[in-house]
Design an enzyme around this catalytic site. Structure first.
Site, PDB file in Angstrom:
ATOM      1  N   ASP A  62       0.849  -1.281  -0.008  1.00  0.00           N
ATOM      2  CA  ASP A  62      -0.101   0.194   0.067  1.00  0.00           C
ATOM      3  C   ASP A  62       0.909   1.347  -0.080  1.00  0.00           C
ATOM      4  OD1 ASP A  62      -2.410   1.524   0.338  1.00  0.00           O
ATOM      5  OD2 ASP A  62      -2.246   1.591   2.352  1.00  0.00           O
ATOM      6  N   ARG A 107     -11.211  10.651 -10.580  1.00  0.00           N
ATOM      7  CA  ARG A 107     -10.476  10.581  -9.372  1.00  0.00           C
ATOM      8  C   ARG A 107      -9.862   9.330  -8.686  1.00  0.00           C
ATOM      9  NH1 ARG A 107     -14.593  11.498  -4.897  1.00  0.00           N
ATOM     10  NH2 ARG A 107     -12.674  11.921  -3.697  1.00  0.00           N
TER      11      ARG A 107
END
Ligand SMILES: CCCCCCCCCCCCCC(=O)SCCNC(=O)CCNC(=O)[C@H](O)C(C)(C)COP(=O)(O)OP(=O)(O)OC[C@H]1O[C@@H](n2cnc3c(N)ncnc32)[C@H](O)[C@@H]1OP(=O)(O)O
Length: 143
Positions: A62, A107
């Site tokens: 991540d 986005r």
């Protein structure tokens, strides 16, 4: 490759230099936007005996993917994360984490990452990030 200037908070668990309990990862970026981090994971992040905890593996992937966003000047938060745990990741061995930004749709930013040891892929991940404003990101910080 050059050091990535990412502007993340000093106390970030993944990369914050001021977080003494964290992973304190350093990232490099290539001209093509490939993110690379070489690191040894200390024994306090153990899961299975001798190996890195699965939650920490997810964090490594991540964190590297979020840096791939930063290399594109995108401020984004993780919305969806998938991890493939292919082989256990040993503690205290120099692993290589790589990540890249794949595509953007408005986005939404899609990234992928891998953790390798001696060329073998031990874990890989994909994530969807959603771009947020600086104001949203910093809305809970105190000075
Ligand atoms: C200060 C400057 C320095 C910079 C520092 C940088 C540091 C950066 C920090 C980095 C930190 C490191 C990283 C971390 O650790 S970030 C920490 C972990 N992440 C979070 O805490 C985020 C929590 N989530 C939220 O706050 C919100 O969900 C956010 C703000 C992210 C988006 O909420 P928002 O309400 O705006 O959007 P949405 O939730 O409706 O969803 C948006 C879109 O996504 C689509 N969607 C959802 N799931 C999937 C799916 N599986 N496949 C495909 N699509 C999917 C969904 O349908 C929708 O699409 P559309 O309907 O719009 O088309």
């Amino acid at each position: 490759m050059r050091p990535l200037a990412h502007g993340a908070a000093h106390h970030c668990f993944g990369c914050g230099k001021a977080n003494r309990s964290g992973l304190r990862l350093n990232f490099l970026v290539s001209d093509e936007g490939l993110i690379v981090c070489r690191t040894k994971i200390p024994a306090r992040f153990e899961g299975p005996p001798g190996y890195v905890h699965g939650g920490v593996i997810a964090t490594l992937l991540d964190e590297a993917m979020s840096k791939a966003n930063r290399a594109c000047n995108v401020i984004a938060m993780t919305r969806h994360l998938e991890v493939d745990y292919r082989r256990p990741v040993p503690l205290r061995s120099t692993i290589e984490i790589t990540a890249r930004h794949l595509k953007a749709e408005g986005r939404k930013h899609f990234c992928e990452a891998e953790i390798r040891l001696h060329g073998e892929t031990l874990a890989s991940g994909k994530a969807l990030f959603i771009a947020v404003t600086k104001q949203f990101l910093l809305s809970r910080t105190k000075d």
